[in-house]
Design a protein around this motif. Structure first.
Motif, PDB file in Angstrom:
ATOM      1  N   LYS A  61       0.966  -1.269  -0.015  1.00  0.00           N
ATOM      2  CA  LYS A  61      -0.181  -0.011   0.166  1.00  0.00           C
ATOM      3  C   LYS A  61       0.726   1.204   0.205  1.00  0.00           C
ATOM      4  O   LYS A  61       1.661   1.322   0.749  1.00  0.00           O
ATOM      5  CB  LYS A  61      -1.079  -0.058   1.277  1.00  0.00           C
ATOM      6  N   GLY A  62       0.552   2.152  -0.833  1.00  0.00           N
ATOM      7  CA  GLY A  62       1.184   3.470  -1.080  1.00  0.00           C
ATOM      8  C   GLY A  62       2.294   3.441  -2.008  1.00  0.00           C
ATOM      9  O   GLY A  62       2.742   4.292  -2.589  1.00  0.00           O
ATOM     10  N   ARG A  63       2.674   2.017  -2.327  1.00  0.00           N
ATOM     11  CA  ARG A  63       3.965   2.182  -3.360  1.00  0.00           C
ATOM     12  C   ARG A  63       3.322   1.555  -4.645  1.00  0.00           C
ATOM     13  O   ARG A  63       3.812   1.758  -5.972  1.00  0.00           O
ATOM     14  CB  ARG A  63       5.098   1.016  -2.968  1.00  0.00           C
ATOM     15  N   PHE A  64       2.298   0.483  -4.501  1.00  0.00           N
ATOM     16  CA  PHE A  64       1.665  -0.100  -5.752  1.00  0.00           C
ATOM     17  C   PHE A  64       0.525   0.549  -6.087  1.00  0.00           C
ATOM     18  O   PHE A  64      -0.357   0.704  -5.432  1.00  0.00           O
ATOM     19  CB  PHE A  64       1.493  -1.682  -5.399  1.00  0.00           C
ATOM     20  N   THR A  65       0.118   0.324  -7.329  1.00  0.00           N
ATOM     21  CA  THR A  65      -1.218   0.869  -7.819  1.00  0.00           C
ATOM     22  C   THR A  65      -1.854  -0.116  -8.910  1.00  0.00           C
ATOM     23  O   THR A  65      -1.088  -0.421  -9.887  1.00  0.00           O
ATOM     24  CB  THR A  65      -1.583   2.227  -8.271  1.00  0.00           C
ATOM     25  N   ILE A  66      -2.961  -0.530  -8.562  1.00  0.00           N
ATOM     26  CA  ILE A  66      -3.565  -1.610  -9.579  1.00  0.00           C
ATOM     27  C   ILE A  66      -5.004  -0.759 -10.343  1.00  0.00           C
ATOM     28  O   ILE A  66      -5.489   0.287  -9.845  1.00  0.00           O
ATOM     29  CB  ILE A  66      -4.343  -2.636  -8.986  1.00  0.00           C
ATOM     30  N   SER A  67      -4.992  -1.081 -11.533  1.00  0.00           N
ATOM     31  CA  SER A  67      -5.928  -0.324 -12.599  1.00  0.00           C
ATOM     32  C   SER A  67      -6.350  -1.188 -13.517  1.00  0.00           C
ATOM     33  O   SER A  67      -5.718  -2.372 -13.751  1.00  0.00           O
ATOM     34  CB  SER A  67      -5.291   1.099 -12.944  1.00  0.00           C
ATOM     35  N   SER A  68      -7.609  -1.052 -13.957  1.00  0.00           N
ATOM     36  CA  SER A  68      -7.957  -1.730 -15.175  1.00  0.00           C
ATOM     37  C   SER A  68      -8.259  -0.910 -16.357  1.00  0.00           C
ATOM     38  O   SER A  68      -8.807   0.192 -16.216  1.00  0.00           O
ATOM     39  CB  SER A  68      -9.030  -2.751 -14.856  1.00  0.00           C
ATOM     40  N   ASP A  69      -8.329  -1.741 -17.618  1.00  0.00           N
ATOM     41  CA  ASP A  69      -8.605  -1.097 -18.689  1.00  0.00           C
ATOM     42  C   ASP A  69      -9.758  -2.030 -19.493  1.00  0.00           C
ATOM     43  O   ASP A  69      -9.314  -3.199 -19.817  1.00  0.00           O
ATOM     44  CB  ASP A  69      -7.626  -0.824 -19.855  1.00  0.00           C
ATOM     45  N   VAL A  70     -11.088  -1.793 -19.295  1.00  0.00           N
ATOM     46  CA  VAL A  70     -12.016  -2.669 -19.670  1.00  0.00           C
ATOM     47  C   VAL A  70     -12.037  -2.984 -21.320  1.00  0.00           C
ATOM     48  O   VAL A  70     -12.334  -4.108 -21.829  1.00  0.00           O
ATOM     49  CB  VAL A  70     -13.463  -2.368 -19.130  1.00  0.00           C
ATOM     50  N   HIS A  71     -11.565  -2.074 -22.014  1.00  0.00           N
ATOM     51  CA  HIS A  71     -11.567  -2.064 -23.574  1.00  0.00           C
ATOM     52  C   HIS A  71     -10.486  -2.862 -23.819  1.00  0.00           C
ATOM     53  O   HIS A  71     -10.695  -3.523 -25.165  1.00  0.00           O
ATOM     54  CB  HIS A  71     -11.578  -0.831 -24.089  1.00  0.00           C
ATOM     55  N   LYS A  72      -9.469  -3.115 -23.195  1.00  0.00           N
ATOM     56  CA  LYS A  72      -8.354  -3.800 -23.293  1.00  0.00           C
ATOM     57  C   LYS A  72      -8.494  -5.435 -22.753  1.00  0.00           C
ATOM     58  O   LYS A  72      -7.476  -5.923 -22.884  1.00  0.00           O
ATOM     59  CB  LYS A  72      -6.870  -3.051 -23.216  1.00  0.00           C
ATOM     60  N   SER A  73      -9.307  -5.378 -21.640  1.00  0.00           N
ATOM     61  CA  SER A  73      -9.389  -6.617 -20.883  1.00  0.00           C
ATOM     62  C   SER A  73      -8.035  -6.852 -20.248  1.00  0.00           C
ATOM     63  O   SER A  73      -7.610  -7.749 -20.217  1.00  0.00           O
ATOM     64  CB  SER A  73      -9.782  -7.746 -21.604  1.00  0.00           C
ATOM     65  N   THR A  74      -7.431  -5.819 -19.657  1.00  0.00           N
ATOM     66  CA  THR A  74      -6.096  -5.861 -19.216  1.00  0.00           C
ATOM     67  C   THR A  74      -6.348  -5.046 -17.806  1.00  0.00           C
ATOM     68  O   THR A  74      -6.867  -4.081 -17.545  1.00  0.00           O
ATOM     69  CB  THR A  74      -5.217  -5.075 -20.155  1.00  0.00           C
ATOM     70  N   VAL A  75      -5.589  -5.865 -16.822  1.00  0.00           N
ATOM     71  CA  VAL A  75      -5.294  -5.212 -15.445  1.00  0.00           C
ATOM     72  C   VAL A  75      -3.719  -4.706 -15.127  1.00  0.00           C
ATOM     73  O   VAL A  75      -3.029  -5.679 -15.759  1.00  0.00           O
ATOM     74  CB  VAL A  75      -5.917  -6.118 -14.528  1.00  0.00           C
ATOM     75  N   TYR A  76      -3.562  -3.737 -14.653  1.00  0.00           N
ATOM     76  CA  TYR A  76      -2.220  -3.277 -14.367  1.00  0.00           C
ATOM     77  C   TYR A  76      -1.710  -3.231 -13.041  1.00  0.00           C
ATOM     78  O   TYR A  76      -2.726  -3.037 -12.262  1.00  0.00           O
ATOM     79  CB  TYR A  76      -1.953  -1.724 -15.082  1.00  0.00           C
ATOM     80  N   LEU A  77      -0.342  -3.316 -12.884  1.00  0.00           N
ATOM     81  CA  LEU A  77      -0.008  -3.169 -11.359  1.00  0.00           C
ATOM     82  C   LEU A  77       1.124  -2.218 -11.727  1.00  0.00           C
ATOM     83  O   LEU A  77       2.358  -2.782 -12.066  1.00  0.00           O
ATOM     84  CB  LEU A  77       0.321  -4.504 -10.605  1.00  0.00           C
ATOM     85  N   GLN A  78       1.133  -0.879 -11.165  1.00  0.00           N
ATOM     86  CA  GLN A  78       1.995  -0.253 -11.211  1.00  0.00           C
ATOM     87  C   GLN A  78       3.028  -0.369  -9.930  1.00  0.00           C
ATOM     88  O   GLN A  78       2.249  -0.377  -8.998  1.00  0.00           O
ATOM     89  CB  GLN A  78       1.804   1.324 -11.347  1.00  0.00           C
ATOM     90  N   MET A  79       4.328  -0.687 -10.004  1.00  0.00           N
ATOM     91  CA  MET A  79       4.927  -0.759  -8.672  1.00  0.00           C
ATOM     92  C   MET A  79       6.152   0.267  -8.728  1.00  0.00           C
ATOM     93  O   MET A  79       6.759   0.338  -9.510  1.00  0.00           O
ATOM     94  CB  MET A  79       5.643  -2.152  -8.830  1.00  0.00           C
ATOM     95  N   ASN A  80       5.967   0.984  -7.546  1.00  0.00           N
ATOM     96  CA  ASN A  80       7.025   2.139  -7.298  1.00  0.00           C
ATOM     97  C   ASN A  80       7.795   1.658  -6.186  1.00  0.00           C
ATOM     98  O   ASN A  80       7.451   1.106  -5.283  1.00  0.00           O
ATOM     99  CB  ASN A  80       6.315   3.436  -7.268  1.00  0.00           C
ATOM    100  N   SER A  81       8.973   2.581  -5.928  1.00  0.00           N
ATOM    101  CA  SER A  81       9.783   2.378  -4.890  1.00  0.00           C
ATOM    102  C   SER A  81      10.211   1.047  -4.367  1.00  0.00           C
ATOM    103  O   SER A  81       9.993   0.355  -3.512  1.00  0.00           O
ATOM    104  CB  SER A  81       9.401   3.014  -3.542  1.00  0.00           C
ATOM    105  N   LEU A  82      10.232   0.288  -5.547  1.00  0.00           N
ATOM    106  CA  LEU A  82      10.848  -1.391  -5.402  1.00  0.00           C
ATOM    107  C   LEU A  82      11.842  -1.760  -4.658  1.00  0.00           C
ATOM    108  O   LEU A  82      13.043  -0.959  -4.334  1.00  0.00           O
ATOM    109  CB  LEU A  82      11.006  -1.865  -6.925  1.00  0.00           C
ATOM    110  N   LYS A  83      11.773  -2.567  -3.681  1.00  0.00           N
ATOM    111  CA  LYS A  83      12.801  -2.979  -2.684  1.00  0.00           C
ATOM    112  C   LYS A  83      13.144  -4.490  -3.250  1.00  0.00           C
ATOM    113  O   LYS A  83      12.425  -5.221  -3.911  1.00  0.00           O
ATOM    114  CB  LYS A  83      12.170  -3.083  -1.467  1.00  0.00           C
TER     115      LYS A  83
END
Length: 125
Positions: free
Chosen positions: A65-87
């Motif tokens: 929480k606070g570092r990763f962000t999940i999102s979706s694009d229904v038109h592409k049937s795709t879910v994303y996971l943006q990962m920041n500040s990786l350890k």
């Protein structure tokens, strides 16, 4: 055939960012929960994030929480996971899967029928 194919992994330095993608096919995308999971070396697979593709409700484990962000694009049937500040401890094989748990405020539970091979994320120090 139902497929949830994770991609986008690779090698990244500590503090860096990476975005994973999950292309969903064979099942209805809208209105289902899609989760991200990871399995680090020597550890059990854990659910770290999920999204309800109908109402966009999301869940994050405390560790991301606070570092990763999940999102979706229904038109592409795709879910994303943006990962920041990786350890370095984030090094793991990352998977996506349909979430069979109807709760929207708890960790996802992957459908045992649909596990794929995942994508490897390696975070160097």
């Amino acid at each position: 055939e139902v497929q949830l194919q994770a991609s986008g992994g690779g090698l990244v330095q500590a503090g860096g960012s990476l975005r994973l993608s999950c292309v969903v096919s064979g099942i209805t995308f809208d209105g289902h929960g899609i989760g991200w999971f990871r399995q680090a070396p020597g550890k059990e697979r854990e659910g770290i994030s999920c999204i309800d593709t109908g109402d966009n409700r999301t869940f994050y484990s405390d560790s991301v929480k606070g570092r990763f962000t999940i999102s979706s694009d229904v038109h592409k049937s795709t879910v994303y996971l943006q990962m920041n500040s990786l350890k370095p401890e984030n090094t793991a094989v990352y998977y996506c899967n349909a979430d069979v748990d109807p709760a929207t405020d708890s960790a996802p539970t992957g459908d045992v029928r649909y596990w794929g091979k995942g994508t490897l994320v390696t975070v160097s120090s």
